[in-house]
Design a protein around this motif. Structure first.
Motif, PDB file in Angstrom:
ATOM      1  N   UNK A   1    -107.075  91.447 -10.082  1.00 15.01           N
ATOM      2  CA  UNK A   1    -106.962  90.567  -8.929  1.00 15.01           C
ATOM      3  C   UNK A   1    -107.704  89.261  -9.173  1.00 15.01           C
ATOM      4  N   UNK A   2    -107.133  88.172  -8.693  1.00 12.33           N
ATOM      5  CA  UNK A   2    -107.791  86.869  -8.791  1.00 12.33           C
ATOM      6  C   UNK A   2    -108.786  86.766  -7.648  1.00 12.33           C
ATOM      7  N   UNK A   3    -110.046  86.518  -7.989  1.00 14.28           N
ATOM      8  CA  UNK A   3    -111.089  86.478  -6.970  1.00 14.28           C
ATOM      9  C   UNK A   3    -111.642  85.066  -6.810  1.00 14.28           C
ATOM     10  N   UNK A   4    -112.126  84.758  -5.608  1.00 13.56           N
ATOM     11  CA  UNK A   4    -112.630  83.431  -5.292  1.00 13.56           C
ATOM     12  C   UNK A   4    -114.105  83.264  -5.651  1.00 13.56           C
ATOM     13  N   UNK A   5    -114.727  84.314  -6.185  1.00 18.62           N
ATOM     14  CA  UNK A   5    -116.146  84.262  -6.544  1.00 18.62           C
ATOM     15  C   UNK A   5    -116.327  84.682  -8.002  1.00 18.62           C
ATOM     16  N   UNK A   6    -117.451  84.237  -8.593  1.00 20.75           N
ATOM     17  CA  UNK A   6    -117.766  84.557  -9.984  1.00 20.75           C
ATOM     18  C   UNK A   6    -119.177  85.120 -10.065  1.00 20.75           C
ATOM     19  N   UNK A   7    -119.508  85.669 -11.211  1.00 24.24           N
ATOM     20  CA  UNK A   7    -120.853  86.169 -11.469  1.00 24.24           C
ATOM     21  C   UNK A   7    -121.837  84.993 -11.385  1.00 24.24           C
ATOM     22  N   UNK A   8    -122.946  85.191 -10.676  1.00 22.94           N
ATOM     23  CA  UNK A   8    -123.957  84.140 -10.541  1.00 22.94           C
ATOM     24  C   UNK A   8    -123.839  83.334  -9.260  1.00 22.94           C
TER      25      UNK A   8
END
Length: 123
Positions: free
Chosen positions: A19-26
């Motif tokens: 799934x494409x997510x709107x948040x990333x690690x960090x």
């Protein structure tokens, strides 16, 4: 005749969905739904196959571990369990508010993520 794949959860010839997510690690996020609503923390891990994230200090679970070796005592471990990515929003530390994310280009042509409400560039 179809041969079942070990594990059995996936059908033959199909790749797992990411799934494409709107948040990333960090990223710093605030929980907007569920029992942990209102808590702010940093994303430690993303799980794109499940569309979940692990946020520091949010959804902390306790696990009782059995002794593995003789002479060793058991222990109690606290860890952050994953929550669904739709239950978090990006958080602006400057403005103390949450916002949706949009994508824009800088003067040098790089594509960056930006908070819609504040105009703050994240990347």
């Amino acid at each position: 005749m179809a041969v079942p794949i070990k594990g059995g959860s996936q059908k033959a010839g199909k790749e797992p969905v990411r799934y494409k997510m709107h948040v990333k690690k960090g990223d710093t996020v605030q929980v907007i739904a569920g029992k942990e609503k209102g808590k702010v923390g940093e994303i430690l891990r993303t799980l794109p196959k499940e569309s979940k994230v692990v946020v520091k200090g949010v959804n902390v679970k306790t696990k009782h571990m059995k002794a593995q070796q003789e002479g060793e005592s058991g222990k109690i471990v606290n860890f952050e369990a994953p929550i669904h990515s739709s239950n978090v929003m990006l958080y602006s530390a400057k403005e103390k508010t949450v916002s949706r994310v949009c994508y824009t280009f800088t003067e040098d042509g790089r594509k960056v993520r930006m908070l819609k409400k504040t105009g703050e560039i994240i990347d």
